[in-house]
Design a protein around this motif. Structure first.
Motif, mmCIF file in Angstrom:
data_model
loop_
_atom_site.group_PDB
_atom_site.id
_atom_site.type_symbol
_atom_site.label_atom_id
_atom_site.label_comp_id
_atom_site.label_asym_id
_atom_site.label_seq_id
_atom_site.Cartn_x
_atom_site.Cartn_y
_atom_site.Cartn_z
ATOM 1 N N ALA A 76 -34.891 40.434 23.110
ATOM 2 C CA ALA A 76 -33.756 40.256 24.284
ATOM 3 C C ALA A 76 -32.527 40.876 24.201
ATOM 4 O O ALA A 76 -32.011 41.644 25.145
ATOM 5 N N ALA A 77 -32.222 40.829 22.954
ATOM 6 C CA ALA A 77 -30.898 41.318 22.532
ATOM 7 C C ALA A 77 -30.890 42.887 22.548
ATOM 8 O O ALA A 77 -29.936 43.502 23.237
ATOM 9 N N TYR A 80 -30.986 43.864 26.260
ATOM 10 C CA TYR A 80 -29.537 43.738 26.902
ATOM 11 C C TYR A 80 -28.628 44.966 26.489
ATOM 12 O O TYR A 80 -27.972 45.822 27.461
ATOM 13 N N SER A 133 -24.189 36.357 26.955
ATOM 14 C CA SER A 133 -24.825 35.526 26.265
ATOM 15 C C SER A 133 -26.055 34.906 26.844
ATOM 16 O O SER A 133 -27.243 34.622 26.755
ATOM 17 N N THR A 135 -27.143 36.158 29.796
ATOM 18 C CA THR A 135 -28.125 37.134 30.071
ATOM 19 C C THR A 135 -29.270 37.275 28.930
ATOM 20 O O THR A 135 -30.616 37.532 29.339
ATOM 21 N N VAL A 136 -28.770 37.521 27.657
ATOM 22 C CA VAL A 136 -29.910 37.580 26.779
ATOM 23 C C VAL A 136 -30.531 36.576 26.654
ATOM 24 O O VAL A 136 -31.826 36.494 26.416
ATOM 25 N N TYR A 140 -34.755 36.571 26.961
ATOM 26 C CA TYR A 140 -35.615 35.604 25.851
ATOM 27 C C TYR A 140 -36.415 35.051 26.540
ATOM 28 O O TYR A 140 -37.603 34.591 26.132
#
Length: 260
Positions: A76-77, A80, A133, A135-136, A140
């Protein structure tokens, strides 16, 4: 690009304008430039262009999971970060600038001055951190459901949120954002949103539709906040709508995936 004599004798070309819009909103090596007036005539097509951006981000996520064997959070990170780099961090300053303008006390004129100031305050930094944060976290969550196509949906929905805010706003002039706002009307907005809704349903069924609905709701809320604080809207407001729209789209999809 604005009021440039280079484009004085240019004739309108839909293909050139679309490629110009993609050049404007990404770092892809397209390098097709057109006047701001012609480029923004096809603002309603922006969500469709970012389907391609979303596909690239989804491929990045797929490689991260299947080949690099990263867990959902790390993926996820990475996704993004990939989206931010690919879009040239285009709207992050809008998140910070609008947040600073909203946080300051005073009349709309004072708030607009703060929003347009190049310096960044604590409110802007904190808001960017929260939006990034969350959004990540949203990415996730959908990856935990193996819903990788949700990456495509949230990216195109981010632009639907931007269009929703543009439709409901009065432009602050001069500024590039005013061109996007003036070119967004009821007819082209509904055409764009309905088609994006159909695509989202084909990609993700009810969860996909929920993502587009979240973006529309987000765009309405940002437009109302901007109207209350600034009366008018500019590119910073549209940038905030884009980033928050992506986040809220992920939130709506996450809730839908739990219940379906």
């Amino acid at each position: 690009m604005e009021n440039d004599d280079y484009f004085e004798d240019e004739e309108f070309s839909p293909v050139r304008s679309l490629l110009g819009l993609l050049t404007f909103s990404t770092i892809l090596p397209i390098n097709v430039f057109t006047s701001i007036e012609y480029m923004t005539k096809l603002t309603w097509c922006w969500p469709f262009l970012h389907i391609f951006v979303g596909i690239l981000a989804a491929l990045c996520g797929y490689v991260s999971v299947e080949f690099l064997h990263l867990n959902s959070f790390f993926t996820a990170a990475v996704v993004y970060a990939f989206l931010m780099i690919l879009t040239g961090y285009n709207h992050l300053d809008g998140v910070m600038d609008m947040a600073d303008g909203v946080m300051v006390h005073g009349d709309p004129e004072k708030k607009i001055r703060v929003m347009k100031d190049s310096s960044v305050g604590a409110g802007g930094m904190a808001t960017l951190f929260l939006v990034a944060s969350l959004t990540v976290a949203g990415l996730y969550n959908i990856l935990d459901y193996n819903f990788i196509l949700g990456i495509v949906i949230c990216e195109m929905s981010a632009k639907t949120s931007l269009l929703t805010t543009a439709l409901l706003s009065r432009p602050l002039t001069p500024g590039i954002g005013s061109y996007f706002i003036r070119e967004t009307n009821l007819q082209n907005y509904f055409t764009s949103t309905i088609l994006i809704g159909i695509i989202a349903y084909l990609l993700g069924n009810v969860a996909g539709l929920a993502g587009v609905l979240g973006a529309v709701v987000s765009g309405i809320v940002i437009a109302l906040i901007a109207k209350r604080n600034f009366v008018l809207a500019n590119g910073d407001v549209l940038g905030m709508s884009n980033e928050v729209g992506r986040m809220v789209s992920l939130l709506f999809m996450s809730v839908a995936l739990f219940y379906i």
